[in-house]
Structure formats: structure tokens, C-alpha cells
Design an enzyme around this catalytic site. Structure first.
Site, PDB file in Angstrom:
ATOM      1  N   TYR A 167       2.034   9.497  -4.895  1.00 53.50           N
ATOM      2  CA  TYR A 167       2.429   8.086  -5.095  1.00 53.50           C
ATOM      3  C   TYR A 167       1.199   7.177  -5.165  1.00 53.50           C
ATOM      4  CZ  TYR A 167       4.587   3.569  -3.712  1.00 53.50           C
ATOM      5  OH  TYR A 167       4.979   2.254  -3.638  1.00 53.50           O
ATOM      6  N   ARG A 195       4.207  17.400  -2.481  1.00 58.18           N
ATOM      7  CA  ARG A 195       5.298  16.422  -2.508  1.00 58.18           C
ATOM      8  C   ARG A 195       6.404  16.860  -3.475  1.00 58.18           C
ATOM      9  NH1 ARG A 195       6.138  10.334  -1.923  1.00 58.18           N
ATOM     10  NH2 ARG A 195       4.273  10.346  -0.696  1.00 58.18           N
ATOM     11  N   THR A 235      -3.495   5.334   9.053  1.00 53.79           N
ATOM     12  CA  THR A 235      -2.254   4.574   9.036  1.00 53.79           C
ATOM     13  C   THR A 235      -2.230   3.560  10.173  1.00 53.79           C
ATOM     14  OG1 THR A 235       0.138   4.728   9.387  1.00 53.79           O
ATOM     15  CG2 THR A 235      -1.145   6.525  10.259  1.00 53.79           C
ATOM     16  N   SER A 244       5.116   9.303  15.748  1.00 52.19           N
ATOM     17  CA  SER A 244       5.688  10.544  15.207  1.00 52.19           C
ATOM     18  C   SER A 244       4.580  11.585  15.230  1.00 52.19           C
ATOM     19  CB  SER A 244       6.165  10.347  13.753  1.00 52.19           C
ATOM     20  OG  SER A 244       5.044  10.287  12.874  1.00 52.19           O
ATOM     21  N   TYR A 297       3.563  13.178  12.636  1.00 51.24           N
ATOM     22  CA  TYR A 297       2.723  12.836  11.483  1.00 51.24           C
ATOM     23  C   TYR A 297       1.670  11.800  11.882  1.00 51.24           C
ATOM     24  CZ  TYR A 297       1.338   9.537   7.930  1.00 51.24           C
ATOM     25  OH  TYR A 297       0.589   8.645   7.203  1.00 51.24           O
ATOM     26  N   HIS A 298       2.119  10.693  12.492  1.00 52.78           N
ATOM     27  CA  HIS A 298       1.182   9.638  12.866  1.00 52.78           C
ATOM     28  C   HIS A 298       0.147  10.165  13.870  1.00 52.78           C
ATOM     29  CE1 HIS A 298       4.447   6.952  11.263  1.00 52.78           C
ATOM     30  NE2 HIS A 298       3.413   6.248  10.865  1.00 52.78           N
ATOM     31  N   LYS A 319      -2.805  11.674  12.279  1.00 53.82           N
ATOM     32  CA  LYS A 319      -3.742  10.673  11.763  1.00 53.82           C
ATOM     33  C   LYS A 319      -4.675  10.197  12.879  1.00 53.82           C
ATOM     34  CE  LYS A 319      -2.225  10.051   7.442  1.00 53.82           C
ATOM     35  NZ  LYS A 319      -2.971   9.866   6.204  1.00 53.82           N
ATOM     36  N   THR A 344      20.042   0.461   4.760  1.00 55.01           N
ATOM     37  CA  THR A 344      19.990   1.235   6.012  1.00 55.01           C
ATOM     38  C   THR A 344      18.972   0.628   6.986  1.00 55.01           C
ATOM     39  OG1 THR A 344      18.368   2.681   4.943  1.00 55.01           O
ATOM     40  CG2 THR A 344      20.660   3.433   4.922  1.00 55.01           C
TER      41      THR A 344
HETATM   42  N1  USQ Z   1      13.199   1.873   8.427  1.00 53.87           N
HETATM   43  C1  USQ Z   1      14.485   1.349   8.387  1.00 53.87           C
HETATM   44  N2  USQ Z   1      15.331   1.833   7.450  1.00 53.87           N
HETATM   45  C2  USQ Z   1      14.982   2.794   6.550  1.00 53.87           C
HETATM   46  C3  USQ Z   1      13.672   3.303   6.589  1.00 53.87           C
HETATM   47  C4  USQ Z   1      12.820   2.826   7.550  1.00 53.87           C
HETATM   48  O1  USQ Z   1      14.847   0.479   9.179  1.00 53.87           O
HETATM   49  O2  USQ Z   1      15.809   3.183   5.731  1.00 53.87           O
HETATM   50  C5  USQ Z   1      12.229   1.348   9.411  1.00 53.87           C
HETATM   51  C6  USQ Z   1      11.630   2.433  10.274  1.00 53.87           C
HETATM   52  O3  USQ Z   1      12.420   2.708  11.393  1.00 53.87           O
HETATM   53  C7  USQ Z   1      10.260   1.828  10.604  1.00 53.87           C
HETATM   54  C8  USQ Z   1       9.923   0.978   9.391  1.00 53.87           C
HETATM   55  O4  USQ Z   1      11.158   0.781   8.705  1.00 53.87           O
HETATM   56  O5  USQ Z   1      10.375   0.993  11.716  1.00 53.87           O
HETATM   57  C9  USQ Z   1       8.933   1.620   8.442  1.00 53.87           C
HETATM   58  O6  USQ Z   1       9.417   2.865   8.044  1.00 53.87           O
HETATM   59  P1  USQ Z   1       8.871   3.610   6.734  1.00 53.87           P
HETATM   60  O7  USQ Z   1       9.716   4.826   6.540  1.00 53.87           O
HETATM   61  O8  USQ Z   1       8.749   2.653   5.618  1.00 53.87           O
HETATM   62  O9  USQ Z   1       7.384   3.940   7.176  1.00 53.87           O
HETATM   63  P2  USQ Z   1       6.772   5.070   8.110  1.00 53.87           P
HETATM   64  O10 USQ Z   1       7.717   6.151   8.444  1.00 53.87           O
HETATM   65  O11 USQ Z   1       6.107   4.389   9.258  1.00 53.87           O
HETATM   66  O12 USQ Z   1       5.667   5.724   7.163  1.00 53.87           O
HETATM   67  C10 USQ Z   1       5.156   5.081   5.995  1.00 53.87           C
HETATM   68  C11 USQ Z   1       4.471   6.134   5.141  1.00 53.87           C
HETATM   69  C12 USQ Z   1       3.300   6.713   5.912  1.00 53.87           C
HETATM   70  C13 USQ Z   1       2.377   5.584   6.357  1.00 53.87           C
HETATM   71  C14 USQ Z   1       3.151   4.561   7.168  1.00 53.87           C
HETATM   72  C15 USQ Z   1       2.343   3.325   7.538  1.00 53.87           C
HETATM   73  O13 USQ Z   1       5.396   7.154   4.789  1.00 53.87           O
HETATM   74  O14 USQ Z   1       2.608   7.651   5.083  1.00 53.87           O
HETATM   75  O15 USQ Z   1       1.337   6.112   7.134  1.00 53.87           O
HETATM   76  O16 USQ Z   1       4.243   4.064   6.364  1.00 53.87           O
HETATM   77  S1  USQ Z   1       2.826   2.660   9.109  1.00 53.87           S
HETATM   78  O17 USQ Z   1       4.279   2.419   9.087  1.00 53.87           O
HETATM   79  O18 USQ Z   1       2.102   1.423   9.306  1.00 53.87           O
HETATM   80  O19 USQ Z   1       2.498   3.638  10.117  1.00 53.87           O
END
Ligand code: USQ
Length: 382
Positions: free
Chosen positions: A11, A35, A144, A179, A181-182, A185, A253
Site C-alpha cells: 500500500y 500481503r 508506528t 498488539s 505487531y506493535h 515495532k 464499525t
Molecule cells: N477501529 C475501529 N473500527 C474499525 C477499525 C479500527 O473503531 O473498523 C479503531 C481501532 O480499534 C483503533 C483505531 O481505529 O483504535 C485504529 O485502527 P486501525 O485498524 O486503523 O489501525 P491499527 O490497527 O492501529 O494499525 C494501522 C496500520 C499499522 C500502523 C498503525 C499506526 O495497520 O500498520 O502501524 O495503523 S498506529 O495506529 O498509530 O499504531
């Protein structure tokens, strides 16, 4: 400059290849199609069908006359990576080649082990390849914002000065990932900091928030140049997901209270940040850390924006607060410092209604290909 981009099919990786190539740099890209394979296995492939990597660079060359070399292979295979470093001798390497999904890392033990092994071994291999071939090569690593978690204090840009019992020192800002994953990092950052101190490498670690968007100047040149776009629970990020959900008239969602705040940025700004970091490199023996975001939003704020724009465009957008499958704070303090990249020259593309409308317009062209079953499966943290 000679730039090696790891994760070149992804991406972020693909538009980054084009961004550097368009600006006259020599680009080599590597990808192992993780991916593509993982999304196929999960039944949630890219909304936009994209040609394979050798075909994509062929199309790029036909359109612009510019050449990008690509290799399909796995950078956790050290000999494979080392040979490319030897042949190409890059000035900078951009490391996007990690398992990037928090939910994926929480599916089961095997996927957790894969995430750990892939992410840490790939970083270690880059460190060794750089040391062995050209210790001056600038390592640009995608970290991240999730490394910091959501502490009840301001989040500084990478470092924190601490005074303890009358003495002072500077440390990596405390990290508490949400997580596995995190967590990898966090471990990457620790590993890079160790090798910077020990071998004097030159490293920039980009603490990036969730990215949204589809359009860059280069990918807009031809529909076949578009980037992979995932909207499923595992590989899609929240705003991209909400737009697809709105178009499919699937209730948005919102996990839990929806008051979770993250620092977001447009795909176009990821390109700019990587470019600014590469053209203004870290010093030898420096671990430079930037917080890579342009605007904080809560999940509820994003859902409201998508509803406002979606309703105007004639969709019936509904919001649905569902039980949070993750373990995370849903109501917390969030105040982040993010001036480093702005000082290097970042010009943010903020989330306006116009930008959202543009996203709706592109995604709506692929409406018939939305697989509603991929949107939510409920991968639980515990
Ligand atoms: N969330 C919702 N509904 C959804 C999907 C997510 O409420 O359908 C919430 C999650 O619970 C979370 C937030 O939105 O609180 C962000 O979720 P996300 O899925 O957009 O992001 P995340 O899982 O944290 O991971 C993504 C990327 C990852 C990157 C990260 C940056 O997949 O590679 O490292 O964003 S960060 O979030 O700042 O850690």
C-alpha cells in the site's frame, strides 16, 4: 540517489517507488507478495485489482520512460538481501517490508510467531547488510505511533529527558504497544538504537499513524498504477474501511466507545515524509525519530465526517458501535508532539470534505467488488 525500497508491492511501498522514480532517483524494489498471499488466504483481496510487480513497473516505464528494477523474494533470506545490497549499493534503504497488521498478529500463535520472526529478522538483516556493504547507507525504518500506546502524559518526538534523584539523562520515550505487531515495532526501535550506539549507523525511525487515501500524483497517471487497497478488518485501516462501508451501506464499525484517538495522515503525506527523510538524512551515529502524522482524530470524529460527506453524496450512512474486539483504552488523554517533519518541509494534505469526496468517488467505481463478508470477522485480542 540510489534508493532501495523493501515492501515495494504494498500500500505504501508501491507509491513510494513511483514518487522517488518520478523525481529522478534510481529505485530498486523488493517484495515477497506477503500481503497478496495473506489477503487471499483470508478471503479479503485488494478492492482494486492490481497487476503483479514486474507488470506494474513495465506499465510505469511505458507511461513515463522511467525504469524501476524489482526483485521478488524474501528479505529474511540474508543471502538474497545481501546480494542486492552488493549489486545496487543504495544510498538509502526504506524498510516497509514488515507484517503490518495488528489484528493479523493476534489471530493465533503461528501468525504471532510469523510476525515476530519476519519483522525482527528483516530489520536485523538490513542492519547487517548495511554494515557489510556500506555503513554510510541511511536506513529509513517505518515504525508506528502505536509504539507509544496511549500514556496519560504528552507524547514527545521519540525521546524523553528524565530527571531522577537529581541526575538527568535522555531515553527513548516509554513504549507500551497495544498488539504483538506493535510490540515488534518497539523491538525494532530498540534493536536499531543498539546498532546505532554500537556501530554508528545512520537511522531514521518514522513513527507513523494510520494512513488513509488512494491517490498520489503518480498513481493517478493511470488506473493500472493504483496501489493495493484493503478494506477488511485485518489489512484495512479505519478510515479507508469506513469509506468502503459507507459505499456498501454497511453500518460503520465503530469499536467500543469510539473515543480512541490516533494520529492520521494522507497517503500523499507518507510519500512526502519518506522523501524528506531520504533527502535530508540522519547523521552517522544518529537515531532520528519523527512522529509521522498530520492530524489527530477519534474514531467517532472520523465516522461523523464519513457520514456527513457520504449522506451528501446520496449514500445512507449509518453508525454502529460494536463490542471492541481489541484490548485498548477507549477514552484517554492524547497529546502528541509532531513538528520534526514539518520543520523538514512537510506540507500536509489535511482531511477536508473535498479529500473525502475524492476518496468516495474513486472507491465507488469498485462498489460491485466489495465483499461484505470480509468487512468484519471479529478477531479478538483475548
Ligand atoms: N477501529 C475501529 N473500527 C474499525 C477499525 C479500527 O473503531 O473498523 C479503531 C481501532 O480499534 C483503533 C483505531 O481505529 O483504535 C485504529 O485502527 P486501525 O485498524 O486503523 O489501525 P491499527 O490497527 O492501529 O494499525 C494501522 C496500520 C499499522 C500502523 C498503525 C499506526 O495497520 O500498520 O502501524 O495503523 S498506529 O495506529 O498509530 O499504531
Amino acid at each position: 540517489m540510489k534508493i532501495l525500497i523493501l515492501g515495494a508491492d504494498g500500500y505504501l511501498g508501491w507509491p513510494t517507488c513511483l514518487y522517488f522514480s518520478q523525481r529522478g532517483h534510481e529505485v530498486v524494489g523488493i517484495d515477497n507478495y506477503f500481503r497478496r498471499n495473506a489477503t487471499k488466504e483470508l478471503g479479503s483481496e485488494s478492492l482494486i485489482p492490481v497487476p503483479d510487480l514486474p507488470q506494474r513497473v513495465k506499465i510505469w516505464e511505458e507511461i513515463t520512460g522511467k525504469k524501476i528494477d524489482v526483485h521478488i523474494g524474501d528479505i529474511t533470506d540474508y543471502e538474497f538481501l545481501l546480494n542486492i545490497f552488493r549489486e545496487f549499493s543504495p544510498d538509502a534503504v526504506i524498510h516497509y517490508a514488515e507484517q503490518p497488521s495488528a489484528p493479523y498478529s493476534m489471530i493465533d500463535r503461528d501468525k504471532a510467531a510469523f510476525t515476530l520472526q519476519n519483522n525482527l529478522t528483516s530489520t536485523l538483516n538490513i542492519v547487517y547488510a548495511v554494515k557489510e556493504t556500506n555503513p554510510d547507507c541511511h536506513i529509513i525504518k517505518l515504525g508506528t505511533m502505536g509504539e507509544y500506546g496511549t500514556p496519560n502524559i504528552d507524547i514527545e518526538e521519540g525521546w524523553l529527558e528524565i530527571e531522577h534523584k537529581g541526575r538527568k539523562d535522555k531515553f527513548l520515550f516509554p513504549r507500551q504497544a497495544g498488539s504483538l505487531y506493535h510490540t515488534t515495532k518497539v523491538q525494532d526501535t530498540d534493536m536499531l538504537w543498539f546498532y546505532v550506539r554500537t556501530w554508528g549507523l545512520r537511522v531514521t525511525d518514522l513513527m507513523q499513524g494510520p494512513v488513509y487515501g488512494l491517490s498520489t500524483e503518480e498513481t493517478d497517471l493511470d488506473p493500472q498504477l493504483m496501489t493495493i487497497f484493503n478494506y477488511d478488518e485485518v489489512f484495512g485501516t479505519v478510515l479507508n474501511r469506513f469509506i468502503v462501508q459507507a459505499i456498501a451501506e454497511y453500518p460503520l464499525t465503530i469499536y467500543g466507545k469510539g473515543k480512541q484517538v490516533r494520529g492520521f495522515l494522507n497517503l500523499k503525506d507518507t510519500m512526502q515524509c519518506a522523501y524528506l527523510a531520504a533527502t535530508q538524512p540522519a547523521k552517522q551515529g544518529e537515531l532520528r525519530i519523527f512522529n509521522q502524522l498530520t492530524e489527530p482524530f477519534s474514531v467517532n470524529q472520523l465516522a461523523d465526517k464519513v457520514k456527513t460527506v457520504g449522506d451528501k453524496l446520496g449514500y445512507k450512512v449509518t453508525l454502529n458501535s460494536i463490542e471492541n474486539p481489541r484490548v485498548e483504552k477507549e477514552d484517554h488523554y492524547y497529546n502528541v508532539q509532531y513538528t520534526g517533519l514539518l520543520e523538514l518541509g512537510l506540507e500536509p494534505h489535511l482531511l477536508t470534505d473535498e479529500i473525502l469526496t475524492g476518496l468516495f468517488n474513486i472507491v465507488s467505481q469498485y462498489k460491485d467488488q466489495i465483499n461484505k463478508k470480509a468487512i468484519f470477522k471479529g478477531i479478538k485480542w483475548k
